[in-house]
Design an enzyme around this catalytic site. Structure first.
Site, PDB file in Angstrom:
ATOM      1  N   ASP A  99     -27.456 -70.632  28.164  1.00 32.13           N
ATOM      2  CA  ASP A  99     -26.566 -70.840  27.020  1.00 32.13           C
ATOM      3  C   ASP A  99     -25.975 -69.479  26.669  1.00 32.13           C
ATOM      4  O   ASP A  99     -26.655 -68.616  26.110  1.00 32.13           O
ATOM      5  CB  ASP A  99     -27.373 -71.416  25.854  1.00 32.13           C
ATOM      6  CG  ASP A  99     -26.548 -71.559  24.571  1.00 32.13           C
ATOM      7  OD1 ASP A  99     -25.382 -71.106  24.551  1.00 32.13           O
ATOM      8  OD2 ASP A  99     -27.080 -72.109  23.587  1.00 32.13           O
ATOM      9  N   HIS A 102     -30.967 -72.657  20.413  1.00 30.79           N
ATOM     10  CA  HIS A 102     -30.095 -73.488  19.589  1.00 30.79           C
ATOM     11  C   HIS A 102     -30.382 -74.941  19.965  1.00 30.79           C
ATOM     12  O   HIS A 102     -30.736 -75.241  21.108  1.00 30.79           O
ATOM     13  CB  HIS A 102     -28.639 -73.131  19.897  1.00 30.79           C
ATOM     14  CG  HIS A 102     -27.636 -73.756  18.998  1.00 30.79           C
ATOM     15  ND1 HIS A 102     -27.257 -75.077  19.113  1.00 30.79           N
ATOM     16  CD2 HIS A 102     -26.894 -73.234  17.977  1.00 30.79           C
ATOM     17  CE1 HIS A 102     -26.337 -75.339  18.194  1.00 30.79           C
ATOM     18  NE2 HIS A 102     -26.101 -74.255  17.496  1.00 30.79           N
ATOM     19  N   GLN A 110     -23.580 -67.119  22.471  1.00 33.24           N
ATOM     20  CA  GLN A 110     -23.641 -65.940  21.617  1.00 33.24           C
ATOM     21  C   GLN A 110     -23.484 -64.627  22.377  1.00 33.24           C
ATOM     22  O   GLN A 110     -23.325 -63.571  21.762  1.00 33.24           O
ATOM     23  CB  GLN A 110     -24.975 -65.919  20.842  1.00 33.24           C
ATOM     24  CG  GLN A 110     -25.115 -67.021  19.821  1.00 33.24           C
ATOM     25  CD  GLN A 110     -24.094 -66.930  18.701  1.00 33.24           C
ATOM     26  OE1 GLN A 110     -23.529 -65.873  18.434  1.00 33.24           O
ATOM     27  NE2 GLN A 110     -23.847 -68.048  18.039  1.00 33.24           N
ATOM     28  N   LYS A 124     -16.085 -69.220  19.530  1.00 34.81           N
ATOM     29  CA  LYS A 124     -16.884 -68.073  19.115  1.00 34.81           C
ATOM     30  C   LYS A 124     -16.314 -66.762  19.658  1.00 34.81           C
ATOM     31  O   LYS A 124     -16.833 -65.684  19.359  1.00 34.81           O
ATOM     32  CB  LYS A 124     -18.337 -68.238  19.568  1.00 34.81           C
ATOM     33  CG  LYS A 124     -19.062 -69.409  18.905  1.00 34.81           C
ATOM     34  CD  LYS A 124     -20.498 -69.494  19.359  1.00 34.81           C
ATOM     35  CE  LYS A 124     -21.182 -70.764  18.882  1.00 34.81           C
ATOM     36  NZ  LYS A 124     -21.348 -70.842  17.432  1.00 34.81           N
ATOM     37  N   CYS A 132     -29.147 -74.286  13.228  1.00 38.99           N
ATOM     38  CA  CYS A 132     -29.310 -75.153  14.402  1.00 38.99           C
ATOM     39  C   CYS A 132     -30.374 -74.605  15.346  1.00 38.99           C
ATOM     40  O   CYS A 132     -30.255 -74.722  16.575  1.00 38.99           O
ATOM     41  CB  CYS A 132     -27.977 -75.328  15.143  1.00 38.99           C
ATOM     42  SG  CYS A 132     -26.740 -76.220  14.191  1.00 38.99           S
TER      43      CYS A 132
END
Length: 402
Positions: free
Chosen positions: A191, A114, A194, A217, A357
């Protein structure tokens, strides 16, 4: 899951919401917790010596403790509240990266990232005259051992990698990459935006030196994010922002900064949404990751099998539904993804179209842009079937016939 959907007011309407990778919907338990904070505990945390402020502080710090427990941190001191994953990763880049990367060093990331886990490292590399190196996946979207072992070297200072791709849904081998990176003396930034909503996270087992994710999220409000950092690293880092609350003592000549994690939380904190995040964590725990995975896998299989019936649709990533983490990305021959999304919107079906993104990855896949369906445990088989039925309409509207 039908009973669970009753907790989500927005799902009681006509929308078929298939964009949870962008932001999840919120159960009333979370929004009620935020409202309750403002109704019963609204005062500036960490500053007042009166009961209301102390209560606000306690609820804010209890939320920090809940996050630490949720991701397996050793101490709540390792949890810094931010606005979102992007701010968390920028904090690491500016505070750790600029202080520890020098000319000639290397930073390794992936073409799958991302933009939030790519642009900060482009900035560090350019500023410090370091080299930015990209790992590339195979046709299944997997970063192979030979790829990361050939590109992570003794010159590597930072490895920045997404745990789960927001385009392909593939789970990267973070633990193995971290073990190899540590052997080379590099630190690992993950990261987790997700992955955290969908699977149990243990930052120590992953080998993450830093781990970032967003509340919005995973059922929590927008505007609250988390940075986990190993305590010894956070203690060595200068503050990212300066101002109120992140100091111990100030003179006309300078200041002494507060201890970790408050050193990184300048100004009035977002206490209400931190409380909302803690409530979201509680909700996810009550549902259980096993149940979440089962429902997402059921729906992902149905989406993949349904899309395969249409010869005009190309699906990206693995053919194995277990390797999608609820994300299915595709294109429709002859129809721009933006048109696909617009036409589906006429039937109140919400999907994402564009580069998500992650433009370098979409370019790598050879697509100008794509359509993304992203599922969460509150989605149903009926919603998937409605989407699969309406996808035929896209071609018909564009004049291709039934």
């Amino acid at each position: 899951m039908y009973k669970i959907r009753e907790d989500f007011p927005i799902l009681q309407g006509d929308y078929v919401y298939l964009d949870s990778a962008a932001t999840s919907q919120k159960p009333k338990q979370v929004t009620d917790a935020v409202i309750d904070f403002y109704n019963r505990s609204n005062a500036n945390p960490l500053r007042g010596l009166y009961d209301l402020s102390i209560d606000a502080t306690d609820r804010y710090e209890d939320a920090r403790e809940a996050v630490a427990d949720f991701i397996g941190a050793s101490s709540k001191k390792e949890i810094v509240f931010t606005r979102n994953t992007s701010e968390s990763l920028n904090l690491v880049a500016y505070s750790y990266g600029l202080s520890n990367v020098n000319e000639g060093d290397e930073i390794v990331t992936t073409i799958m990232e991302h933009h939030s886990n790519m642009l900060p490292w482009q900035m560090v590399a350019k500023t410090k005259k370091a080299k930015l190196i990209y790992l590339e996946p195979n046709k299944e979207g997997v970063i192979e051992k030979s790829e990361y072992e050939s590109k992570i070297t003794d010159k590597t200072k930072i490895v920045a990698i997404g745990h789960v791709s927001n385009v392909l849904g593939v789970t990267n081998p973070v633990k193995e990459i971290a073990e190899y990176a540590h052997k080379k003396g590099a630190i690992v930034v993950v990261d987790g935006a997700q992955s955290t909503p969908h699977m149990e996270i243990d930052v120590k087992d992953l080998g993450a030196d830093f781990f970032a994710f967003s509340g919005h999220k995973m059922l929590a409000p927008m505007g609250i994010g988390v940075l986990y950092g190993r305590l010894e690293l956070l203690e060595q880092m200068p503050p990212f922002l300066v101002g109120g609350e992140m100091i111990e003592y100030v003179t006309k000549e300078g200041a002494t900064y507060a201890e970790v994690p408050h050193k990184f939380e300048a100004g009035t904190v977002n206490a209400a949404d931190a409380v909302g995040l803690a409530e979201a964590i509680k909700y996810i725990k009550n549902v259980g990751f096993n149940a979440i995975k089962q429902q997402e896998l059921l729906l992902t299989k149905r989406v993949l099998e349904g899309l395969k019936k249409y010869e005009f649709i190309k699906v990206y990533g693995s053919s194995d539904p277990e390797k999608h983490c609820g994300i299915v990305t595709f294109t429709v021959d002859g129809v721009h993804p933006h048109d696909v999304s617009t036409i589906l919107n006429e039937d109140k079906i919400c999907v994402r179209a564009g580069n998500h993104c992650a433009q370098p990855l979409v370019d790598f896949l050879g697509a100008p842009s794509t359509v993304r369906v992203s599922l969460y445990f509150y989605n149903t088989v009926e919603e998937v079937d409605e989407f699969l039925d309406k996808i035929k309409k896209v071609r018909e509207v564009m004049g291709y016939g039934a």
